[in-house]
Design a protein around this motif. Structure first.
Motif, PDB file in Angstrom:
ATOM      1  N   ARG A  18       0.816  -1.216   0.000  1.00  0.00           N
ATOM      2  CA  ARG A  18       0.000   0.000   0.000  1.00  0.00           C
ATOM      3  C   ARG A  18       0.851   1.269   0.000  1.00  0.00           C
ATOM      4  N   ASN A  19       2.073   1.187   0.537  1.00  0.00           N
ATOM      5  CA  ASN A  19       2.888   2.390   0.708  1.00  0.00           C
ATOM      6  C   ASN A  19       4.249   2.293   0.017  1.00  0.00           C
ATOM      7  N   LYS A  20       4.358   1.406  -0.973  1.00  0.00           N
ATOM      8  CA  LYS A  20       5.665   1.213  -1.592  1.00  0.00           C
ATOM      9  C   LYS A  20       6.138   2.449  -2.361  1.00  0.00           C
ATOM     10  N   LEU A  21       5.217   3.261  -2.854  1.00  0.00           N
ATOM     11  CA  LEU A  21       5.624   4.473  -3.559  1.00  0.00           C
ATOM     12  C   LEU A  21       6.243   5.497  -2.617  1.00  0.00           C
ATOM     13  N   VAL A  22       5.976   5.359  -1.329  1.00  0.00           N
ATOM     14  CA  VAL A  22       6.591   6.238  -0.329  1.00  0.00           C
ATOM     15  C   VAL A  22       7.813   5.584   0.291  1.00  0.00           C
ATOM     16  N   ILE A  23       7.737   4.285   0.530  1.00  0.00           N
ATOM     17  CA  ILE A  23       8.809   3.581   1.230  1.00  0.00           C
ATOM     18  C   ILE A  23      10.065   3.455   0.370  1.00  0.00           C
ATOM     19  N   MET A  24       9.914   3.082  -0.895  1.00  0.00           N
ATOM     20  CA  MET A  24      11.089   2.832  -1.732  1.00  0.00           C
ATOM     21  C   MET A  24      11.954   4.078  -1.945  1.00  0.00           C
ATOM     22  N   PRO A  25      11.376   5.257  -2.215  1.00  0.00           N
ATOM     23  CA  PRO A  25      12.255   6.441  -2.291  1.00  0.00           C
ATOM     24  C   PRO A  25      13.005   6.701  -0.996  1.00  0.00           C
ATOM     25  N   LEU A  26      12.335   6.473   0.148  1.00  0.00           N
ATOM     26  CA  LEU A  26      13.009   6.679   1.430  1.00  0.00           C
ATOM     27  C   LEU A  26      14.143   5.692   1.636  1.00  0.00           C
TER      28      LEU A  26
END
Length: 305
Positions: A18-26
């Motif tokens: 659900r949050n991979k678009l936020v987690i991967m850049p971080l």
């Protein structure tokens, strides 16, 4: 016959999906952010906290609150250094102008222009220490190049670096030499991306010379101009190398700048707290420009979307 019951597909609803678009850049930013925090953010915070103490570099630190800042704003050498930094800032803005003129001259297809370009590139690749030593010899009133040239005409060359009124400006001229070369490189890169069709169309309409430069060429060099101004302003505020090599802040602290005054107090006078106060003031001055630069960059990025 009874209708077949639809097969329900179970979707993967984990937190990561659900949050991979936020987690991967971080995840990708984390190593660089850790290094930046360790080697930039943490020293800045340490320097600011140290400015509220009295410390000689060894032994315990003594909390003095705002005493360093009160003494700082009553210190005449600090105000001299601040005024000299303003001189650096104002006169260093000539570097983008000179860099543009040199770039326009070098942006031609004539025989031998590559050799001329290499001569103008030379100051950019030379160390600031070498530049300082060369100009210190250049200004020497006894054996320098200017004194040697003027001697047959009976003109006595003044000792610029030993004059309280002219030492700062002599160093600034030395700093303009490599800074102009850097701005020239930026403008040469920008001139390669100028649309030749727009120039030809403007020439057909009768535009030439100054009008062609202002109306057609300069608007297409806006990005190069912006970067040149940013680099020049930051270079003027953090000027240190040439002052250290050519005058060491003299004569009588007349050519001091904030960066060298901070270094002098920390290394030679063992006043780490006071030096940190000077560094904090310089940091705050630079932050004004850095914040403006980031806001301008953010607006440009937002407008480009």
């Amino acid at each position: 016959m009874p209708a077949a019951r639809p097969v329900s597909t179970r979707r993967n609803t984990t937190f990561f999906s659900r949050n991979k678009l936020v987690i991967m850049p971080l995840v990708f930013i984390a190593p660089a952010l850790a290094m930046f925090s360790l080697f930039v953010i943490w020293p800045i915070l340490q320097s600011i906290s140290l400015s509220f103490t009295e410390w000689q570099g060894i032994g315990p630190k003594k909390w003095v609150g705002l005493s360093n800042y009160r003494y700082l704003f009553s210190d005449p050498v600090f105000w001299t250094s601040l005024v000299n930094n303003i001189y650096w800032l104002v006169l260093f803005l000539l570097a983008p102008v000179f860099g543009l003129l040199v770039a326009l001259f070098l942006n031609q297809t004539v025989f031998g222009i590559r050799l001329v370009k290499s001569l103008f590139f030379f100051p950019f690749v030379v160390s600031q220490i070498v530049v300082g030593l060369v100009f210190a010899w250049f200004y020497d009133p006894a054996f320098g190049l200017l004194a040697t040239i003027l001697e047959p005409f009976g003109i006595e060359f003044p000792p610029i670096l030993a004059d309280e009124d002219w030492a700062t400006f002599g160093i600034i001229v030395a700093g303009l030499w490599p800074q102009t070369a850097y701005c020239m490189i930026l403008y040469l890169t920008g001139l390669n991306s100028v649309n030749p069709e727009m120039i030809e169309a403007a020439r057909l309409d009768g535009a030439k010379g100054w009008r062609l430069l202002v109306k057609i060429v300069l608007p297409q060099l806006r990005a190069a101009t912006f970067i040149a101004l940013v680099v020049t302003v930051i270079g003027a505020l953090r000027s240190f190398d040439l002052v250290a090599v050519m005058t060491e802040g003299g004569p009588y602290n007349s050519s001091n700048v904030l960066a060298y005054y901070m270094y002098d107090n920390a290394i030679f006078r063992y006043r780490m707290g006071y030096a940190s106060a000077i560094a904090t003031v310089l940091f705050m001055i630079m932050n004004v420009y850095i914040i403006w630069f980031l806001l301008r960059l953010w607006k440009n990025e937002k407008g480009a979307r």
